[in-house]
Design an enzyme around this catalytic site. Structure first.
Site, PDB file in Angstrom:
ATOM      1  N   CYS A   1     -10.138  -4.796   0.528  1.00  0.00           N
ATOM      2  CA  CYS A   1     -11.276  -3.872   0.596  1.00  0.00           C
ATOM      3  C   CYS A   1     -12.193  -4.090  -0.613  1.00  0.00           C
ATOM      4  O   CYS A   1     -11.845  -4.791  -1.575  1.00  0.00           O
ATOM      5  CB  CYS A   1     -10.791  -2.425   0.644  1.00  0.00           C
TER       6      CYS A   1
ATOM      7  N   GLU B   1      -3.058  -4.652  -2.955  1.00  0.00           N
ATOM      8  CA  GLU B   1      -3.597  -5.574  -3.968  1.00  0.00           C
ATOM      9  C   GLU B   1      -3.643  -4.912  -5.337  1.00  0.00           C
ATOM     10  O   GLU B   1      -3.301  -5.519  -6.358  1.00  0.00           O
ATOM     11  CB  GLU B   1      -5.010  -6.015  -3.583  1.00  0.00           C
TER      12      GLU B   1
ATOM     13  N   ASN C   1       0.849  -1.205   0.000  1.00  0.00           N
ATOM     14  CA  ASN C   1       0.000   0.000   0.000  1.00  0.00           C
ATOM     15  C   ASN C   1       0.878   1.246   0.000  1.00  0.00           C
ATOM     16  O   ASN C   1       1.918   1.304   0.668  1.00  0.00           O
ATOM     17  CB  ASN C   1      -0.997  -0.007   1.167  1.00  0.00           C
ATOM     18  N   ILE C   2       0.451   2.232  -0.776  1.00  0.00           N
ATOM     19  CA  ILE C   2       1.209   3.474  -0.934  1.00  0.00           C
ATOM     20  C   ILE C   2       0.254   4.622  -0.640  1.00  0.00           C
ATOM     21  O   ILE C   2      -0.674   4.870  -1.424  1.00  0.00           O
ATOM     22  CB  ILE C   2       1.799   3.587  -2.352  1.00  0.00           C
TER      23      ILE C   2
ATOM     24  N   CYS D   1     -10.777  -3.162  -4.090  1.00  0.00           N
ATOM     25  CA  CYS D   1      -9.821  -4.152  -4.619  1.00  0.00           C
ATOM     26  C   CYS D   1     -10.537  -5.404  -5.115  1.00  0.00           C
ATOM     27  O   CYS D   1     -10.167  -5.976  -6.142  1.00  0.00           O
ATOM     28  CB  CYS D   1      -8.789  -4.519  -3.555  1.00  0.00           C
TER      29      CYS D   1
HETATM   30  N1  THU Z   1      -5.105  -1.569   2.717  1.00  0.00           N
HETATM   31  C1  THU Z   1      -4.571  -2.380   1.765  1.00  0.00           C
HETATM   32  O1  THU Z   1      -3.550  -2.046   1.149  1.00  0.00           O
HETATM   33  N2  THU Z   1      -5.173  -3.565   1.530  1.00  0.00           N
HETATM   34  C2  THU Z   1      -6.180  -4.083   2.281  1.00  0.00           C
HETATM   35  O2  THU Z   1      -6.543  -5.228   2.067  1.00  0.00           O
HETATM   36  C3  THU Z   1      -6.786  -3.277   3.328  1.00  0.00           C
HETATM   37  C4  THU Z   1      -6.320  -1.866   3.435  1.00  0.00           C
HETATM   38  C5  THU Z   1      -4.418  -0.308   3.033  1.00  0.00           C
HETATM   39  C6  THU Z   1      -5.069   0.953   2.570  1.00  0.00           C
HETATM   40  C7  THU Z   1      -4.470   1.947   3.531  1.00  0.00           C
HETATM   41  O3  THU Z   1      -3.190   2.353   3.053  1.00  0.00           O
HETATM   42  C8  THU Z   1      -4.276   1.179   4.817  1.00  0.00           C
HETATM   43  O4  THU Z   1      -4.284  -0.197   4.431  1.00  0.00           O
HETATM   44  C9  THU Z   1      -5.338   1.421   5.865  1.00  0.00           C
HETATM   45  O5  THU Z   1      -6.606   1.263   5.317  1.00  0.00           O
END
Ligand code: THU
Length: 144
Positions: free
Chosen positions: A96, A60, A47-48, A99
């Site tokens: 989420c 994802e 996640n970025i 995704c």
């Molecule tokens: N996030 C993801 O990258 N994937 C997930 O399955 C759930 C949430 C990230 C988004 C954000 O950067 C952080 O987690 C908190 O929501």
């Protein structure tokens, strides 16, 4: 239903590697994903986040869009791991809704597997159709 044959533990290990690259100074929730292509390659993502919160992206979709950008559109599974950086241990981290929807564009919901892991040995396996029933695709926009 077709049984998937691949090394789930290795895919989860790749997700743990990816998680180390997370840029998440706002939530401190660090996520890694590893996406397995039908021909056995692995694309990873983390996640970025961004100071303008909606501009961030989940692990994802980082993996999925990287693969699609390189011309890959046939996928078998994705492993996802995530935790708050201060947390002592991982718990299952489900993708989420955005995704899940993004996955339906390129992955067959009936067969594509989503691996949620607390460790390489502790993995829950779902098919995309279980996590996104009544998924929406381009077929739903056809004029009948
Ligand atoms: N996030 C993801 O990258 N994937 C997930 O399955 C759930 C949430 C990230 C988004 C954000 O950067 C952080 O987690 C908190 O929501």
């Amino acid at each position: 239903m077709k049984e998937q044959t691949y090394d789930r533990e290795s895919l989860v290990r790749a997700a743990f590697e990816a998680q180390k690259h997370s840029y998440s100074p706002y939530s401190n929730f660090e996520v890694g994903a590893a996406l397995l292509t039908a021909d056995g390659r692995v694309y990873s993502g983390s996640n970025i986040e961004n100071a303008s919160f909606p501009a961030g992206i989940c692990a994802e979709r980082t993996a999925l869009f990287t693969a699609v950008h390189e011309g890959v559109r046939d996928f078998t599974a994705i492993a996802v791991v995530g935790k708050h950086k201060e947390a002592g241990q991982f718990d299952y981290c489900a993708p989420c809704g955005i995704c899940r929807q993004a996955m339906t564009e390129f992955c067959d919901p009936e067969t594509f597997e989503i691996l949620l892991a607390r460790s390489p040995e502790d993995i829950k396996v779902y098919r995309l159709c279980e996590l996104l029933p009544l998924w929406f695709t381009s077929k739903d926009m056809e004029i009948r």
